[in-house]
Design a protein around this motif. Sequence first.
Motif, PDB file in Angstrom:
ATOM      1  N   MET A   1       0.838  -1.187   0.000  1.00 12.89           N
ATOM      2  CA  MET A   1       0.000   0.000   0.000  1.00 12.89           C
ATOM      3  C   MET A   1       0.883   1.251   0.000  1.00 12.89           C
ATOM      4  N   GLU A   2       0.542   2.172  -0.881  1.00 13.75           N
ATOM      5  CA  GLU A   2       1.258   3.445  -0.942  1.00 13.75           C
ATOM      6  C   GLU A   2       0.796   4.323   0.220  1.00 13.75           C
ATOM      7  N   ASN A   3       1.718   5.086   0.790  1.00 16.04           N
ATOM      8  CA  ASN A   3       1.380   6.030   1.842  1.00 16.04           C
ATOM      9  C   ASN A   3       0.351   7.016   1.290  1.00 16.04           C
ATOM     10  N   PHE A   4      -0.767   7.172   1.969  1.00 12.98           N
ATOM     11  CA  PHE A   4      -1.858   8.014   1.468  1.00 12.98           C
ATOM     12  C   PHE A   4      -1.410   9.441   1.191  1.00 12.98           C
ATOM     13  N   GLN A   5      -0.426   9.944   1.931  1.00 12.76           N
ATOM     14  CA  GLN A   5       0.014  11.324   1.740  1.00 12.76           C
ATOM     15  C   GLN A   5       0.703  11.533   0.390  1.00 12.76           C
ATOM     16  N   ASN A   6       1.165  10.461  -0.215  1.00 13.81           N
ATOM     17  CA  ASN A   6       1.815  10.548  -1.523  1.00 13.81           C
ATOM     18  C   ASN A   6       0.833  10.445  -2.679  1.00 13.81           C
ATOM     19  N   LEU A   7      -0.407  10.100  -2.381  1.00 11.12           N
ATOM     20  CA  LEU A   7      -1.419   9.961  -3.428  1.00 11.12           C
ATOM     21  C   LEU A   7      -1.875  11.340  -3.905  1.00 11.12           C
ATOM     22  N   ARG A   8      -1.866  11.544  -5.202  1.00 10.55           N
ATOM     23  CA  ARG A   8      -2.309  12.832  -5.760  1.00 10.55           C
ATOM     24  C   ARG A   8      -3.757  13.114  -5.361  1.00 10.55           C
ATOM     25  N   VAL A   9      -4.587  12.093  -5.331  1.00 13.65           N
ATOM     26  CA  VAL A   9      -5.994  12.274  -4.972  1.00 13.65           C
ATOM     27  C   VAL A   9      -6.115  12.792  -3.535  1.00 13.65           C
ATOM     28  N   TYR A  10      -5.274  12.301  -2.644  1.00 14.20           N
ATOM     29  CA  TYR A  10      -5.281  12.801  -1.274  1.00 14.20           C
ATOM     30  C   TYR A  10      -4.772  14.238  -1.214  1.00 14.20           C
ATOM     31  N   GLN A  11      -3.700  14.518  -1.915  1.00 11.50           N
ATOM     32  CA  GLN A  11      -3.127  15.869  -1.923  1.00 11.50           C
ATOM     33  C   GLN A  11      -4.149  16.893  -2.416  1.00 11.50           C
ATOM     34  N   LEU A  12      -4.922  16.525  -3.431  1.00 14.30           N
ATOM     35  CA  LEU A  12      -5.974  17.424  -3.935  1.00 14.30           C
ATOM     36  C   LEU A  12      -7.066  17.629  -2.889  1.00 14.30           C
ATOM     37  N   SER A  13      -7.437  16.552  -2.199  1.00  9.71           N
ATOM     38  CA  SER A  13      -8.488  16.676  -1.179  1.00  9.71           C
ATOM     39  C   SER A  13      -8.026  17.584  -0.040  1.00  9.71           C
ATOM     40  N   GLU A  14      -6.761  17.462   0.317  1.00  7.28           N
ATOM     41  CA  GLU A  14      -6.208  18.313   1.365  1.00  7.28           C
ATOM     42  C   GLU A  14      -6.160  19.780   0.915  1.00  7.28           C
ATOM     43  N   LYS A  15      -5.767  19.996  -0.327  1.00  8.94           N
ATOM     44  CA  LYS A  15      -5.728  21.360  -0.870  1.00  8.94           C
ATOM     45  C   LYS A  15      -7.128  21.978  -0.865  1.00  8.94           C
ATOM     46  N   LEU A  16      -8.116  21.199  -1.296  1.00  6.87           N
ATOM     47  CA  LEU A  16      -9.497  21.680  -1.304  1.00  6.87           C
ATOM     48  C   LEU A  16      -9.961  21.999   0.115  1.00  6.87           C
ATOM     49  N   ALA A  17      -9.693  21.100   1.045  1.00  4.35           N
ATOM     50  CA  ALA A  17     -10.128  21.304   2.433  1.00  4.35           C
ATOM     51  C   ALA A  17      -9.514  22.572   3.023  1.00  4.35           C
ATOM     52  N   ASN A  18      -8.252  22.805   2.731  1.00  6.11           N
ATOM     53  CA  ASN A  18      -7.615  24.011   3.260  1.00  6.11           C
ATOM     54  C   ASN A  18      -8.155  25.275   2.604  1.00  6.11           C
ATOM     55  N   GLU A  19      -8.411  25.245   1.314  1.00 12.55           N
ATOM     56  CA  GLU A  19      -9.018  26.406   0.640  1.00 12.55           C
ATOM     57  C   GLU A  19     -10.372  26.735   1.273  1.00 12.55           C
ATOM     58  N   ILE A  20     -11.184  25.709   1.489  1.00 13.21           N
ATOM     59  CA  ILE A  20     -12.508  25.906   2.087  1.00 13.21           C
ATOM     60  C   ILE A  20     -12.373  26.468   3.503  1.00 13.21           C
ATOM     61  N   TRP A  21     -11.481  25.899   4.287  1.00 11.39           N
ATOM     62  CA  TRP A  21     -11.283  26.361   5.673  1.00 11.39           C
ATOM     63  C   TRP A  21     -10.983  27.857   5.713  1.00 11.39           C
ATOM     64  N   PHE A  22     -10.041  28.289   4.867  1.00  9.42           N
ATOM     65  CA  PHE A  22      -9.621  29.689   4.926  1.00  9.42           C
ATOM     66  C   PHE A  22     -10.655  30.648   4.345  1.00  9.42           C
ATOM     67  N   ILE A  23     -11.616  30.131   3.633  1.00  7.09           N
ATOM     68  CA  ILE A  23     -12.749  30.945   3.196  1.00  7.09           C
ATOM     69  C   ILE A  23     -13.773  31.044   4.329  1.00  7.09           C
ATOM     70  N   VAL A  24     -14.178  29.890   4.849  1.00  7.99           N
ATOM     71  CA  VAL A  24     -15.246  29.837   5.859  1.00  7.99           C
ATOM     72  C   VAL A  24     -14.844  30.558   7.150  1.00  7.99           C
ATOM     73  N   ILE A  25     -13.587  30.511   7.500  1.00 12.80           N
ATOM     74  CA  ILE A  25     -13.119  31.128   8.750  1.00 12.80           C
ATOM     75  C   ILE A  25     -13.448  32.627   8.799  1.00 12.80           C
ATOM     76  N   ASN A  26     -13.638  33.237   7.643  1.00  6.73           N
ATOM     77  CA  ASN A  26     -13.933  34.671   7.577  1.00  6.73           C
ATOM     78  C   ASN A  26     -15.424  35.003   7.519  1.00  6.73           C
ATOM     79  N   TRP A  27     -16.271  33.996   7.483  1.00  6.33           N
ATOM     80  CA  TRP A  27     -17.711  34.242   7.441  1.00  6.33           C
ATOM     81  C   TRP A  27     -18.204  34.698   8.817  1.00  6.33           C
ATOM     82  N   ASP A  28     -19.400  35.314   8.824  1.00  6.47           N
ATOM     83  CA  ASP A  28     -19.986  35.706  10.105  1.00  6.47           C
ATOM     84  C   ASP A  28     -20.477  34.452  10.852  1.00  6.47           C
ATOM     85  N   TYR A  29     -20.833  34.641  12.115  1.00  7.69           N
ATOM     86  CA  TYR A  29     -21.184  33.502  12.976  1.00  7.69           C
ATOM     87  C   TYR A  29     -22.312  32.664  12.392  1.00  7.69           C
ATOM     88  N   PHE A  30     -23.381  33.295  11.943  1.00  6.51           N
ATOM     89  CA  PHE A  30     -24.530  32.533  11.444  1.00  6.51           C
ATOM     90  C   PHE A  30     -24.135  31.677  10.239  1.00  6.51           C
TER      91      PHE A  30
END
Length: 122
Positions: free
Chosen positions: A1-30
Amino acid sequence: MENFQNLRVYQLSEKLANEIWFIVINWDYFAKDTIGKQLVKSTDSIGANIAEGNGRYNLQDNQRFVKIARGSLNETRHWLRLAYQRKLLTQDQIDKIKPIIDELSPKLNAYLNSLKSKSEKN
């Protein structure tokens, strides 16, 4: 089994998750408390399920977790659509997120197909 961190599909999911996080963190409370939490959870779930499946030493289990990751990607699309319709996302943010999703979606399917091929050989 390849280390999941080396999988391009995982790297893309992590990139997407971080992009979303840094957008949502700036939204208002509601917005954070409603759509934001759901969006972050569904996006984080994509990579988490890829990682968990990769940690299973049974190809069928791994396939099941990749299918869950694919479902989480569809859920993420749903929340992104609502966030955009409710004016929580700018066009610039969508333009940054869309290419990641457009690459991630077929990569998830290809990863699932590669796991199916491996299980058929065993």
